[in-house]
Design a protein around this motif. Structure first.
Motif, PDB file in Angstrom:
ATOM      1  N   SER A 259      -3.770  -3.448   8.554  1.00 45.94           N
ATOM      2  CA  SER A 259      -2.824  -4.585   8.743  1.00 45.94           C
ATOM      3  C   SER A 259      -1.459  -4.479   8.160  1.00 45.94           C
ATOM      4  O   SER A 259      -0.545  -5.303   8.281  1.00 45.94           O
ATOM      5  N   PHE A 260      -1.497  -3.490   6.982  1.00 49.43           N
ATOM      6  CA  PHE A 260      -0.122  -3.069   6.218  1.00 49.43           C
ATOM      7  C   PHE A 260       0.474  -2.009   7.237  1.00 49.43           C
ATOM      8  O   PHE A 260       1.320  -1.365   6.399  1.00 49.43           O
TER       9      PHE A 260
ATOM     10  N   ARG B 112      -4.250   6.502   1.634  1.00 47.27           N
ATOM     11  CA  ARG B 112      -3.971   7.833   0.923  1.00 47.27           C
ATOM     12  C   ARG B 112      -4.127   7.385  -0.639  1.00 47.27           C
ATOM     13  O   ARG B 112      -3.572   8.302  -1.493  1.00 47.27           O
TER      14      ARG B 112
ATOM     15  N   TYR C 134      -0.617  -7.243  -4.753  1.00 42.25           N
ATOM     16  CA  TYR C 134      -0.643  -7.730  -3.428  1.00 42.25           C
ATOM     17  C   TYR C 134      -1.461  -7.170  -2.443  1.00 42.25           C
ATOM     18  O   TYR C 134      -2.609  -7.766  -1.862  1.00 42.25           O
TER      19      TYR C 134
ATOM     20  N   VAL D 114      -2.550   4.126   5.951  1.00 43.82           N
ATOM     21  CA  VAL D 114      -3.839   4.785   5.985  1.00 43.82           C
ATOM     22  C   VAL D 114      -4.280   5.047   4.539  1.00 43.82           C
ATOM     23  O   VAL D 114      -3.496   4.943   3.589  1.00 43.82           O
TER      24      VAL D 114
ATOM     25  N   LYS E 160      -5.106  -7.318  -3.631  1.00 39.14           N
ATOM     26  CA  LYS E 160      -5.733  -8.615  -3.420  1.00 39.14           C
ATOM     27  C   LYS E 160      -6.376  -8.552  -1.895  1.00 39.14           C
ATOM     28  O   LYS E 160      -7.297  -9.165  -1.797  1.00 39.14           O
ATOM     29  N   ALA E 161      -5.292  -8.243  -1.278  1.00 41.28           N
ATOM     30  CA  ALA E 161      -5.667  -8.370   0.202  1.00 41.28           C
ATOM     31  C   ALA E 161      -6.864  -7.442   0.663  1.00 41.28           C
ATOM     32  O   ALA E 161      -7.684  -7.663   1.565  1.00 41.28           O
TER      33      ALA E 161
ATOM     34  N   PRO F 155       3.806   0.039   1.169  1.00 40.08           N
ATOM     35  CA  PRO F 155       4.872  -0.321   2.235  1.00 40.08           C
ATOM     36  C   PRO F 155       5.857  -0.934   1.580  1.00 40.08           C
ATOM     37  O   PRO F 155       5.485  -1.350   0.589  1.00 40.08           O
ATOM     38  N   SER F 156       7.088  -0.935   2.243  1.00 37.16           N
ATOM     39  CA  SER F 156       8.333  -1.501   1.462  1.00 37.16           C
ATOM     40  C   SER F 156       8.023  -2.868   1.384  1.00 37.16           C
ATOM     41  O   SER F 156       7.459  -3.719   2.289  1.00 37.16           O
ATOM     42  N   GLY F 157       8.299  -3.752  -0.026  1.00 36.90           N
ATOM     43  CA  GLY F 157       8.157  -5.119  -0.229  1.00 36.90           C
ATOM     44  C   GLY F 157       6.730  -5.406  -0.432  1.00 36.90           C
ATOM     45  O   GLY F 157       6.548  -6.552  -0.740  1.00 36.90           O
ATOM     46  N   ILE F 158       5.903  -4.451  -0.516  1.00 38.82           N
ATOM     47  CA  ILE F 158       4.497  -4.723  -1.058  1.00 38.82           C
ATOM     48  C   ILE F 158       4.312  -4.145  -2.037  1.00 38.82           C
ATOM     49  O   ILE F 158       4.144  -3.004  -2.485  1.00 38.82           O
TER      50      ILE F 158
END
Lengths: 259, 131
Positions: free
Chosen positions: A21-22, A27, A64, A25, A67-68, A57-60
């Protein structure tokens, strides 16, 4: 029956789903963490992510994503959600059915529905009123023993108890079962089906009930008696997806019988 | 799930090649000047696009959080359309909301790292203010 390995796989699948969902994979070595630790904390997950932070990922942020992932891996396995959806209309109000001959059929129908839910993926092809070859009567409920894991599989593979099918007799009596009822199930057990269940409303004298069942052991016939409380317990364990709890339940009942 | 040595080798092979393709695609996007023009065009196309994009600088946000952050008098529907526009152009992406399993949050997409979309959005926003 799902084992620890199945639980681990479910968590890995949930992890993969969360990472997908992000659009990333694993890593970070998160699958190793989940494989080695039963209940990883948010700190454990963050530590793993921080080892390869450049793949975020950028912005994450680490926080965050951690938690997800934690929320996702704590979700019940997809199988449980499907089970819950399939049987959401099924309730335990069978306990309200009055004991007695008049409501025997209603009780039997409710038990069939509940057992069908409890045994889904373990025993299959439930049949009501199966004609018995040994006697002229009918067996209340019969399941095929198609289990390849858990207690019902061990019956065949480890305990060498022939149990191609599991005959079940339902007794909607208010009093404790008498010799006649135990004998009825005993007569249903034959060469390929040496394990059966007797379901009744309440067992007041458990010792006596166990003694009845133990009496048939020498002839290689295994009978377990369950009452309303046992059915409720099994249903609730299945609802929670607590497969090891279900296995422990059967294991304990069986130990009590053979020891 | 990789179960055998053979399937693991296959997965490693696919993964290596996907990594290589990813690298080449990133290079192609970063080195192509028309990509930046394309982003600029889309940020200018719909009002509030730069502001919405920049509101996600501190991490993923829900539509309500974006609304609060940009202090705009525009309706939720309008902001939603801006988000949808940016999402469809690949500038934003949706990620799960850990606080609410049924919800999602908007966040910057991969293009931010490759093309610095926030810089372009900042420039557009500043130019607008000067005007």
């Amino acid at each position: 029956m799902k084992s620890q390995e199945q639980k681990r796989r479910n968590k890995i699948e949930k992890l993969a789903e969360a990472l997908r969902s992000f659009k990333i994979v694993d890593r970070f070595g998160l699958s190793n963490l989940i494989s080695t630790k039963d209940s990883p904390t948010i700190i454990d997950i963050k530590k793993c992510i921080n080892k390869n932070k450049e793949y975020l990922p950028s912005g994450i942020s680490t926080d965050y994503l951690a938690k997800a992932i934690l929320v996702k891996i704590q979700e019940p396995p997809t199988g449980i959600s499907l089970w819950q959806n399939k049987y959401k209309g099924l309730h335990l109000n069978f306990k309200k059915i009055p004991a007695g001959k008049k409501y025997a059929s209603v009780y039997q129908d409710h038990i069939l529905e509940l057992l069908n839910a409890i045994f889904e993926g373990i025993l299959s092809n439930p049949k009501k009123e199966q004609p018995s070859e040994n006697t002229l009567g009918f067996i209340d409920i019969v399941f095929d023993n198609t289990a390849d894991e858990g207690f019902f599989s061990r019956l065949k593979k480890e305990h060498n108890i022939p149990s191609v099918a599991i005959p079940i007799e339902c007794k909607n009596y208010s009093d404790d079962l008498k010799n006649e009822e135990y004998h009825q199930l005993y007569s249903r057990l034959k060469k390929n089906c040496c394990f059966g269940l007797l379901i009744c409303r309440k067992i007041s004298n458990r010792k006596k009930s166990l003694a009845h069942c133990k009496g048939k052991l020498t002839e290689g016939k295994y009978m377990l008696v369950l009452d309303d409380e046992d059915i409720c317990l099994l249903f609730n364990l299945r609802k929670k997806g607590d497969y090891s709890g279900i296995d422990d339940f059967w294991g304990q009942k069986f130990r009590d019988l053979i020891l | 799930m990789a179960e055998t040595e053979h399937s693991q080798i296959n997965i490693s092979y696919i993964r290596t090649h996907v990594d290589n393709i990813e690298q080449l695609s990133k290079f192609a996007i970063s080195s192509n000047p028309t990509c930046k023009e394309f982003i600029k065009k889309h940020l200018e196309q719909r009002a509030l696009s730069p502001e919405v994009y920049l509101s996600l600088a501190d991490g993923p946000r829900t539509l309500d959080e974006i609304m609060k952050s940009i202090h705009s008098s525009k309706s939720k529907g309008t902001i939603s359309l801006v988000c949808k526009h940016l999402f469809e152009q690949g500038l934003l992406t949706k990620v799960p909301d850990p606080e609410n399993a049924k919800s999602f949050k908007y966040t910057w997409g991969e293009l931010e790292v490759m093309l610095g979309v926030s810089k372009i959005a900042n420039e557009i926003s500043r130019t607008k203010k000067k005007k």
